[in-house]
Design a protein around this motif. Sequence first.
Motif, short mmCIF file in Angstrom:
data_model
loop_
_atom_site.label_atom_id
_atom_site.label_comp_id
_atom_site.label_asym_id
_atom_site.label_seq_id
_atom_site.Cartn_x
_atom_site.Cartn_y
_atom_site.Cartn_z
N ILE A 287 11.04 -3.39 9.49
CA ILE A 287 9.81 -2.44 9.58
C ILE A 287 8.50 -3.52 9.83
O ILE A 287 8.15 -4.13 9.42
CB ILE A 287 9.66 -1.74 8.46
CG1 ILE A 287 10.83 -1.00 7.57
CG2 ILE A 287 8.48 -0.81 8.44
CD1 ILE A 287 10.79 -0.41 6.67
N MET A 288 8.16 -3.06 11.28
CA MET A 288 7.13 -3.82 11.92
C MET A 288 5.71 -3.04 11.59
O MET A 288 5.74 -1.70 11.16
CB MET A 288 7.33 -4.06 13.17
CG MET A 288 8.25 -4.95 13.60
SD MET A 288 8.91 -5.38 15.10
CE MET A 288 7.54 -5.71 15.85
N LYS A 289 4.72 -3.44 11.98
CA LYS A 289 3.36 -2.97 11.87
C LYS A 289 3.10 -2.43 10.33
O LYS A 289 2.97 -1.12 10.11
CB LYS A 289 3.16 -1.82 12.72
CG LYS A 289 3.16 -2.49 14.26
CD LYS A 289 2.52 -1.21 15.33
CE LYS A 289 2.75 -2.12 16.64
NZ LYS A 289 2.49 -1.15 17.77
N THR A 290 3.32 -3.18 9.67
CA THR A 290 3.44 -2.91 7.90
C THR A 290 1.98 -2.85 7.57
O THR A 290 1.55 -1.91 6.78
CB THR A 290 4.13 -4.00 7.18
OG1 THR A 290 5.36 -4.17 7.89
CG2 THR A 290 4.44 -3.50 5.97
N GLY A 291 1.15 -4.00 8.02
CA GLY A 291 -0.09 -4.11 7.60
C GLY A 291 -0.83 -3.01 6.82
O GLY A 291 -0.73 -2.60 5.62
N ARG A 292 -1.55 -1.98 7.33
CA ARG A 292 -2.27 -0.91 6.71
C ARG A 292 -1.20 0.21 6.42
O ARG A 292 -1.46 1.20 5.74
CB ARG A 292 -3.02 -0.41 7.74
CG ARG A 292 -4.17 -1.18 8.13
CD ARG A 292 -5.13 -0.47 9.03
NE ARG A 292 -6.44 -1.02 9.13
CZ ARG A 292 -7.56 -0.22 9.08
NH1 ARG A 292 -7.60 0.93 9.16
NH2 ARG A 292 -8.90 -1.06 8.81
N ASN A 293 -0.08 0.12 6.73
CA ASN A 293 1.16 1.06 6.32
C ASN A 293 1.89 0.65 5.20
O ASN A 293 2.92 1.38 5.01
CB ASN A 293 1.95 1.40 7.56
CG ASN A 293 1.09 1.72 8.56
OD1 ASN A 293 0.40 2.91 8.58
ND2 ASN A 293 1.08 1.16 9.63
N LEU A 294 1.72 -0.46 4.30
CA LEU A 294 2.43 -0.84 3.38
C LEU A 294 2.93 0.06 2.26
O LEU A 294 3.94 0.19 1.84
CB LEU A 294 1.88 -2.08 2.89
CG LEU A 294 2.81 -2.92 1.91
CD1 LEU A 294 4.16 -3.46 2.42
CD2 LEU A 294 1.78 -4.12 1.30
N LYS A 295 1.73 0.86 1.96
CA LYS A 295 1.92 1.79 0.79
C LYS A 295 3.14 2.78 0.99
O LYS A 295 3.78 3.17 0.43
CB LYS A 295 0.75 2.69 0.40
CG LYS A 295 -0.02 1.53 -0.51
CD LYS A 295 -1.21 2.29 -1.03
CE LYS A 295 -2.30 1.42 -1.81
NZ LYS A 295 -3.56 1.78 -2.12
#
Length: 243
Positions: free
Chosen positions: A177-185
Amino acid sequence: MGRIICCGLGPGNPDLMSVRADREVRAAKHVAYFRKKGRPGQARRIVEGMLAKDVCEYPMEYPVTTEIAFDNPEYVRLLAGFYDEWAERLARLARAVDIVVLCEGDPYFYGSFMHLHARLQGRVEIEVIAGIPGMAGCWNSVGLPIALGDDVMTVLMGTLPENELERRVRNSDALVIMKTGRNLKKVRRALAAAGRLGEAWLIERGTMPGERVARLNEVDETECPYFAIVLVHGQGRRMEAAE
Ligand SMILES: C[S@@+](CC[C@H](N)C(=O)[O-])C[C@H]1O[C@@H](n2cnc3c(N)ncnc32)[C@H](O)[C@@H]1O
């Protein structure tokens, strides 16, 4: 006529760059790379100390990154204009000289250069040099096999809606799962709902200075950098061949 040579630079550690990319970067007289305003840029950071003294640099600064939602029409308009403008500038420059465009990971794998690649087709000769994708650097940092046997591996973007993430997680063995940054929650909730949270790893800045490798359910989810990937390892599923 010059050429545009897009060099895949690998996941972050300059030692993981291909011999061909290393040669092109060191020989380059004109180098372009994407970066967020006010930041050095990850691709540029990878080649620090490798560029010729008299190199001309062309930082391509995104007009927006996270200030506007990526599905907002204004974001789409600004980014399209930005790529149009840089495609034009690079095409003009390439009439006279070779230009090396730096790209972290592999350019054909979710690389921003693909927006220029599409716009430059038929206008200028383009060479793309393969790079080790960030996810390969990340699973190497964990040190466990990501997929074996009949495992199905799915690559997901953390920007996907939560229900779509959950559906895909349920239907895969191994996950990236990429582009995790702001989407972690959101990513964490989707993994929990699909019963896979306990198996997940979070890799921040894989192979780069400041790398962190941790079990996802043990990290504080408030801070997560842009360069972060969640991995769930396959278990080496075996399917019986149909008669
Ligand atoms: C626009 S994509 C670019 C992918 C790149 N072309 C590649 O081959 O890996 C950027 C995303 O890749 C992931 N990524 C790339 N390299 C990474 C690394 N070294 N460590 C962690 N995540 C990485 C992050 O999820 C980041 O949000």
